[in-house]
Design a protein around this motif. Sequence first.
Motif, mmCIF file in Angstrom:
data_model
loop_
_atom_site.group_PDB
_atom_site.id
_atom_site.type_symbol
_atom_site.label_atom_id
_atom_site.label_comp_id
_atom_site.label_asym_id
_atom_site.label_seq_id
_atom_site.Cartn_x
_atom_site.Cartn_y
_atom_site.Cartn_z
ATOM 1 N N VAL A 28 25.918 60.526 40.574
ATOM 2 C CA VAL A 28 26.332 61.271 41.764
ATOM 3 C C VAL A 28 25.245 62.272 42.122
ATOM 4 O O VAL A 28 24.758 63.006 41.261
ATOM 5 C CB VAL A 28 27.666 62.005 41.514
ATOM 6 N N PHE A 29 24.865 62.278 43.377
ATOM 7 C CA PHE A 29 23.924 63.254 43.916
ATOM 8 C C PHE A 29 24.689 64.066 44.949
ATOM 9 O O PHE A 29 24.829 63.653 46.092
ATOM 10 C CB PHE A 29 22.724 62.559 44.561
ATOM 11 N N SER A 30 25.244 65.203 44.515
ATOM 12 C CA SER A 30 26.025 66.034 45.431
ATOM 13 C C SER A 30 25.337 67.381 45.614
ATOM 14 O O SER A 30 24.347 67.677 44.951
ATOM 15 C CB SER A 30 27.453 66.212 44.911
ATOM 16 N N SER A 31 25.882 68.179 46.489
ATOM 17 C CA SER A 31 25.326 69.500 46.811
ATOM 18 C C SER A 31 23.962 69.416 47.486
ATOM 19 O O SER A 31 23.148 70.333 47.372
ATOM 20 C CB SER A 31 25.239 70.383 45.561
ATOM 21 N N PHE A 32 23.702 68.304 48.128
ATOM 22 C CA PHE A 32 22.479 68.145 48.911
ATOM 23 C C PHE A 32 22.893 67.839 50.350
ATOM 24 O O PHE A 32 23.084 66.682 50.698
ATOM 25 C CB PHE A 32 21.613 66.995 48.375
ATOM 26 N N PRO A 33 23.068 68.855 51.165
ATOM 27 C CA PRO A 33 23.549 68.616 52.530
ATOM 28 C C PRO A 33 22.777 67.489 53.221
ATOM 29 O O PRO A 33 21.568 67.390 53.099
ATOM 30 C CB PRO A 33 23.315 69.962 53.219
ATOM 31 N N ALA A 34 23.521 66.648 53.897
ATOM 32 C CA ALA A 34 23.008 65.524 54.693
ATOM 33 C C ALA A 34 22.538 64.338 53.856
ATOM 34 O O ALA A 34 22.348 63.261 54.401
ATOM 35 C CB ALA A 34 21.898 65.955 55.645
ATOM 36 N N VAL A 35 22.321 64.491 52.553
ATOM 37 C CA VAL A 35 21.877 63.350 51.750
ATOM 38 C C VAL A 35 22.693 63.167 50.476
ATOM 39 O O VAL A 35 22.332 62.356 49.621
ATOM 40 C CB VAL A 35 20.368 63.434 51.393
ATOM 41 N N SER A 36 23.796 63.876 50.319
ATOM 42 C CA SER A 36 24.651 63.677 49.146
ATOM 43 C C SER A 36 25.158 62.241 49.142
ATOM 44 O O SER A 36 25.542 61.706 50.184
ATOM 45 C CB SER A 36 25.833 64.651 49.170
ATOM 46 N N HIS A 37 25.144 61.614 47.966
ATOM 47 C CA HIS A 37 25.583 60.225 47.880
ATOM 48 C C HIS A 37 25.885 59.851 46.430
ATOM 49 O O HIS A 37 25.629 60.621 45.513
ATOM 50 C CB HIS A 37 24.522 59.277 48.443
ATOM 51 N N ILE A 38 26.419 58.665 46.251
ATOM 52 C CA ILE A 38 26.643 58.076 44.934
ATOM 53 C C ILE A 38 25.779 56.834 44.859
ATOM 54 O O ILE A 38 25.772 56.006 45.772
ATOM 55 C CB ILE A 38 28.119 57.704 44.726
ATOM 56 N N GLN A 39 25.050 56.706 43.756
ATOM 57 C CA GLN A 39 24.244 55.505 43.515
ATOM 58 C C GLN A 39 24.832 54.799 42.307
ATOM 59 O O GLN A 39 25.070 55.420 41.274
ATOM 60 C CB GLN A 39 22.790 55.868 43.237
ATOM 61 N N VAL A 40 25.076 53.507 42.456
ATOM 62 C CA VAL A 40 25.560 52.724 41.319
ATOM 63 C C VAL A 40 24.586 51.581 41.045
ATOM 64 O O VAL A 40 23.881 51.108 41.945
ATOM 65 C CB VAL A 40 26.997 52.171 41.515
ATOM 66 N N THR A 41 24.558 51.172 39.805
ATOM 67 C CA THR A 41 23.846 49.972 39.392
ATOM 68 C C THR A 41 24.899 48.878 39.247
ATOM 69 O O THR A 41 25.926 49.091 38.598
ATOM 70 C CB THR A 41 23.138 50.193 38.033
ATOM 71 N N ALA A 42 24.667 47.752 39.881
ATOM 72 C CA ALA A 42 25.608 46.643 39.823
ATOM 73 C C ALA A 42 24.852 45.357 39.500
ATOM 74 O O ALA A 42 23.686 45.222 39.837
ATOM 75 C CB ALA A 42 26.339 46.500 41.141
ATOM 76 N N VAL A 43 25.539 44.453 38.814
ATOM 77 C CA VAL A 43 24.957 43.143 38.514
ATOM 78 C C VAL A 43 25.861 42.069 39.087
ATOM 79 O O VAL A 43 27.076 42.242 39.182
ATOM 80 C CB VAL A 43 24.739 42.912 37.003
ATOM 81 N N THR A 44 25.247 40.981 39.489
ATOM 82 C CA THR A 44 26.001 39.844 39.978
ATOM 83 C C THR A 44 26.991 39.413 38.893
ATOM 84 O O THR A 44 26.603 39.279 37.726
ATOM 85 C CB THR A 44 25.068 38.681 40.339
ATOM 86 N N GLU A 45 28.258 39.240 39.257
ATOM 87 C CA GLU A 45 29.276 38.847 38.265
ATOM 88 C C GLU A 45 28.842 37.545 37.599
ATOM 89 O O GLU A 45 28.314 36.650 38.239
ATOM 90 C CB GLU A 45 30.626 38.679 38.943
ATOM 91 N N ASN A 46 29.027 37.470 36.328
ATOM 92 C CA ASN A 46 28.638 36.333 35.490
ATOM 93 C C ASN A 46 27.158 36.275 35.200
ATOM 94 O O ASN A 46 26.664 35.305 34.645
ATOM 95 C CB ASN A 46 29.116 34.997 36.081
ATOM 96 N N ALA A 47 26.399 37.331 35.590
ATOM 97 C CA ALA A 47 24.985 37.410 35.237
ATOM 98 C C ALA A 47 24.870 38.029 33.851
ATOM 99 O O ALA A 47 25.764 38.723 33.396
ATOM 100 C CB ALA A 47 24.227 38.258 36.255
#
Length: 105
Positions: free
Chosen positions: A84-103
């Motif tokens: 989580v990247f919060s407390s950054f006005p205008a650019v706060s966001h959540i970044q997740v790492t995801a893998v293709t299911e069954n990879a």
Amino acid sequence: MLGLLHTATTSRAQKIGTNGRQSYVTKLKSVSCLFMPMSRTSAVQNGYDVGKAWDVYFDDGTDVQVNDRLSFNGENYIVKGRQVFSSFPAVSHIQVTAVTENAHA
């Protein structure tokens, strides 16, 4: 966050019955996000198959957790990490790492 060009459905595993089985239940439909392929170097360093790992970005406050399933563009992905990247006005966001299911992950 600006630039969230995609939409996905998020699902979370929940227990069904009393025998310990779980099933994915839809949490959010058409949630704004941005899917970006993970770089070859990052995928290898994290032990993921090249071409099967993704960086996905969501608005700050979006209910997405590790082990959730993301459905996007006819494919399913499993969330492996969350930052989580919060407390950054205008650019706060959540970044997740995801893998293709069954990879391999």
